[in-house]
Scaffold this motif. Sequence first.
Motif, PDB file in Angstrom:
ATOM      1  N   ALA A  39       0.942  -1.179   0.086  1.00 13.55           N
ATOM      2  CA  ALA A  39      -0.043   0.008  -0.021  1.00 13.55           C
ATOM      3  C   ALA A  39       0.715   1.103   0.181  1.00 13.55           C
ATOM      4  CB  ALA A  39      -0.839  -0.042   1.209  1.00 13.55           C
ATOM      5  N   LYS A  40       1.916   0.944   0.782  1.00 13.53           N
ATOM      6  CA  LYS A  40       2.889   2.457   0.894  1.00 13.53           C
ATOM      7  C   LYS A  40       3.957   2.415  -0.025  1.00 13.53           C
ATOM      8  CE  LYS A  40       4.788   3.866   4.690  1.00 13.53           C
ATOM      9  NZ  LYS A  40       4.404   5.046   5.476  1.00 13.53           N
ATOM     10  N   ARG A  41       4.008   1.412  -1.072  1.00 19.62           N
ATOM     11  CA  ARG A  41       5.323   1.314  -1.815  1.00 19.62           C
ATOM     12  C   ARG A  41       6.356   1.675  -1.066  1.00 19.62           C
ATOM     13  NH1 ARG A  41       2.736   5.083  -4.824  1.00 19.62           N
ATOM     14  NH2 ARG A  41       0.542   4.488  -4.370  1.00 19.62           N
ATOM     15  N   PRO A 100       3.313   1.793  10.357  1.00 20.16           N
ATOM     16  CA  PRO A 100       4.058   2.908   9.844  1.00 20.16           C
ATOM     17  C   PRO A 100       3.170   4.238   9.699  1.00 20.16           C
ATOM     18  CG  PRO A 100       3.661   1.997   7.980  1.00 20.16           C
ATOM     19  CD  PRO A 100       2.868   0.901   9.014  1.00 20.16           C
ATOM     20  N   SER A 101       3.625   5.338   9.488  1.00 21.84           N
ATOM     21  CA  SER A 101       2.632   6.447   9.071  1.00 21.84           C
ATOM     22  C   SER A 101       1.828   6.221   7.803  1.00 21.84           C
ATOM     23  CB  SER A 101       3.614   7.761   9.103  1.00 21.84           C
ATOM     24  OG  SER A 101       4.607   7.585   8.113  1.00 21.84           O
ATOM     25  N   ALA A 102       0.701   6.538   7.766  1.00 24.48           N
ATOM     26  CA  ALA A 102      -0.328   6.322   6.617  1.00 24.48           C
ATOM     27  C   ALA A 102      -0.047   7.104   5.564  1.00 24.48           C
ATOM     28  CB  ALA A 102      -1.631   6.080   7.303  1.00 24.48           C
ATOM     29  N   ASN A 103       1.347   7.048   4.907  1.00 24.50           N
ATOM     30  CA  ASN A 103       1.313   8.029   3.842  1.00 24.50           C
ATOM     31  C   ASN A 103       2.353   7.142   2.648  1.00 24.50           C
ATOM     32  OD1 ASN A 103       3.406   8.690   5.827  1.00 24.50           O
ATOM     33  ND2 ASN A 103       4.599   8.676   4.284  1.00 24.50           N
ATOM     34  N   PRO A 104       2.222   7.369   1.389  1.00 22.16           N
ATOM     35  CA  PRO A 104       2.907   6.728   0.511  1.00 22.16           C
ATOM     36  C   PRO A 104       4.181   7.032   0.890  1.00 22.16           C
ATOM     37  CG  PRO A 104       1.556   8.093  -0.667  1.00 22.16           C
ATOM     38  CD  PRO A 104       1.275   8.455   0.665  1.00 22.16           C
ATOM     39  N   LEU A 145       4.696  13.452   2.717  1.00 20.58           N
ATOM     40  CA  LEU A 145       4.282  14.268   4.110  1.00 20.58           C
ATOM     41  C   LEU A 145       3.477  12.978   4.844  1.00 20.58           C
ATOM     42  CD1 LEU A 145       2.908  17.243   2.826  1.00 20.58           C
ATOM     43  CD2 LEU A 145       4.841  17.033   3.672  1.00 20.58           C
ATOM     44  N   SER A 146       3.602  13.024   6.313  1.00 12.74           N
ATOM     45  CA  SER A 146       2.876  12.238   6.923  1.00 12.74           C
ATOM     46  C   SER A 146       1.421  12.567   7.298  1.00 12.74           C
ATOM     47  CB  SER A 146       3.664  11.936   8.400  1.00 12.74           C
ATOM     48  OG  SER A 146       4.889  11.531   8.198  1.00 12.74           O
ATOM     49  N   PRO A 147       0.744  11.978   7.355  1.00  9.89           N
ATOM     50  CA  PRO A 147      -0.836  12.222   7.466  1.00  9.89           C
ATOM     51  C   PRO A 147      -1.363  12.737   9.192  1.00  9.89           C
ATOM     52  CG  PRO A 147      -0.835   9.894   7.658  1.00  9.89           C
ATOM     53  CD  PRO A 147       0.778  10.435   7.641  1.00  9.89           C
ATOM     54  N   VAL A 154       3.879  15.352  14.933  1.00  2.88           N
ATOM     55  CA  VAL A 154       5.236  14.887  14.350  1.00  2.88           C
ATOM     56  C   VAL A 154       5.131  13.391  14.971  1.00  2.88           C
ATOM     57  CG1 VAL A 154       6.726  16.961  13.807  1.00  2.88           C
ATOM     58  CG2 VAL A 154       6.447  16.018  16.248  1.00  2.88           C
ATOM     59  N   GLU A 155       6.019  12.654  14.414  1.00  2.00           N
ATOM     60  CA  GLU A 155       6.123  11.211  14.571  1.00  2.00           C
ATOM     61  C   GLU A 155       7.035  11.048  16.052  1.00  2.00           C
ATOM     62  OE1 GLU A 155       7.041  12.540  11.828  1.00  2.00           O
ATOM     63  OE2 GLU A 155       6.142  11.203  10.340  1.00  2.00           O
ATOM     64  N   SER A 156       6.729   9.825  16.557  1.00  2.00           N
ATOM     65  CA  SER A 156       7.362   9.502  17.908  1.00  2.00           C
ATOM     66  C   SER A 156       8.888   9.653  17.836  1.00  2.00           C
ATOM     67  CB  SER A 156       7.071   8.018  18.183  1.00  2.00           C
ATOM     68  OG  SER A 156       7.486   7.094  17.393  1.00  2.00           O
ATOM     69  N   GLN A 172      16.351  11.960   1.896  1.00  5.98           N
ATOM     70  CA  GLN A 172      15.028  12.719   1.518  1.00  5.98           C
ATOM     71  C   GLN A 172      13.825  11.894   1.743  1.00  5.98           C
ATOM     72  OE1 GLN A 172      14.061  13.060  -2.637  1.00  5.98           O
ATOM     73  NE2 GLN A 172      12.198  14.609  -2.142  1.00  5.98           N
ATOM     74  N   HIS A 173      12.939  12.410   2.632  1.00  7.22           N
ATOM     75  CA  HIS A 173      11.875  11.971   3.458  1.00  7.22           C
ATOM     76  C   HIS A 173      10.938  12.991   3.516  1.00  7.22           C
ATOM     77  CE1 HIS A 173      10.591   7.761   4.584  1.00  7.22           C
ATOM     78  NE2 HIS A 173      10.219   8.296   5.753  1.00  7.22           N
ATOM     79  N   TYR A 174       9.478  12.556   4.130  1.00  7.04           N
ATOM     80  CA  TYR A 174       8.640  13.369   4.618  1.00  7.04           C
ATOM     81  C   TYR A 174       8.371  14.726   3.549  1.00  7.04           C
ATOM     82  CZ  TYR A 174      10.406  11.578   9.111  1.00  7.04           C
ATOM     83  OH  TYR A 174      10.706  10.678   9.913  1.00  7.04           O
TER      84      TYR A 174
HETATM   85 MG    MG Z   1       6.739   7.473   8.174  1.00  6.78          MG
END
Ligand code: MG
Length: 318
Positions: free
Chosen positions: A50-52, A137-141, A145-147, A174-176, A223-225
């Motif tokens: 789902a997240k690829r 994980p965070s529910a984003n591709p 960006l994280s949801p 923001v994430e943990s 590169q992320h988020y």
């Molecule tokens: Mg994440």
Amino acid sequence: MAVVPTTPREIEQAARVIREGGLVAFPTETVYGLGANALDASAVARIFEAKRRPSFDPLIVHVADRAMLLRVAREVPPQVEPLMEKFWPGPLTLVLPKAEAVPGIVTSGLPTVAVRMPAHPVALELIRQAGLPIAAPSANPFGYLSPTRAEHVERMLGEAVDLILDGGPTRYGVESTILLLAEKPVVLRHGAIPLEELESILGRVELRVGESVRPLVPGQLPQHYAPRTPIQVARPDEVPKELRKQSGYLAFQDVPKGFKLVKVLSPTGDLREAAAHLFEALHQLDRLGLPAIYAEPVPEEGLGRAIMDRLRRATVKD
Ligand code: MG
Ligand code: TXA
């Protein structure tokens, strides 16, 4: 896929989806997670699909109580106790020795497992009702960006998820924070628990944020988020006037002049509020299809570290 409110009936239905090997997006106090039964390898495989998401990337396992922690961690070292006491339930993820029952796909074959007990009542109730630890994980591709709202998940991943529990905007945004307890404690990802708070309990904590010889933590990838729109960290006066007219600006406290659209993270200059609004503001700016977004640097203390970390990673282009 259906977006549903977080009534007891819907949570029960979501728990059933988890038990049957499906995918549920659910709110936590940090960001929305994309959850599956952590003990079922094929259910977890659906998360990656789902997240690829590249499969070198291990997931965080969410537990609701101590008994569940002991199903996923082989051992709980004594130095972890005061941390769990103070920060659980809450946005601190602990990297611990993994139990046999956790399939390799969850940890990418690592001998350790990342675990946290979320502080959101819906997340806790979902895990309890499922009676299973939930890998999420965070529910984003991957890389995006994280949801922080159910709509973000719906827009980005809607088709791939069986059920989305809508619990409104998340509190931290923001994430943990991820902490590895080796001989010395090491922070692997800045997050909702500021470094200063960990150090008040543990003494000096080592930082291995963004070191990625072998990228153990994708949050460590350069590169992320990232939004789709090119983004750069710059003070307003560093952006040439001509460019301002067509660009979006993510401001910390004050509205600068001359930009096409400005989102302010915290009018009072509160870093906690700024963190909570960060991804939502970026989602909004990104949706406009502008040629560029500029983001104002924030003070690098407390939650400002996590904010600057996410902004820097969002700006790297490879
Ligand atoms: Mg994440
Ligand atoms: O706030 C959060 O932590 C959110 C919510 C949903 O709980 N989850 C989240 O998950 O941010 P995710 O998958 O986007 O990030 C988890 C991070 C990844 O960067 C992963 O590599 C790291 O945790 N991780 C997982 N297992 C690990 C391990 N055994 N050792 C080191 N890092 C690990």
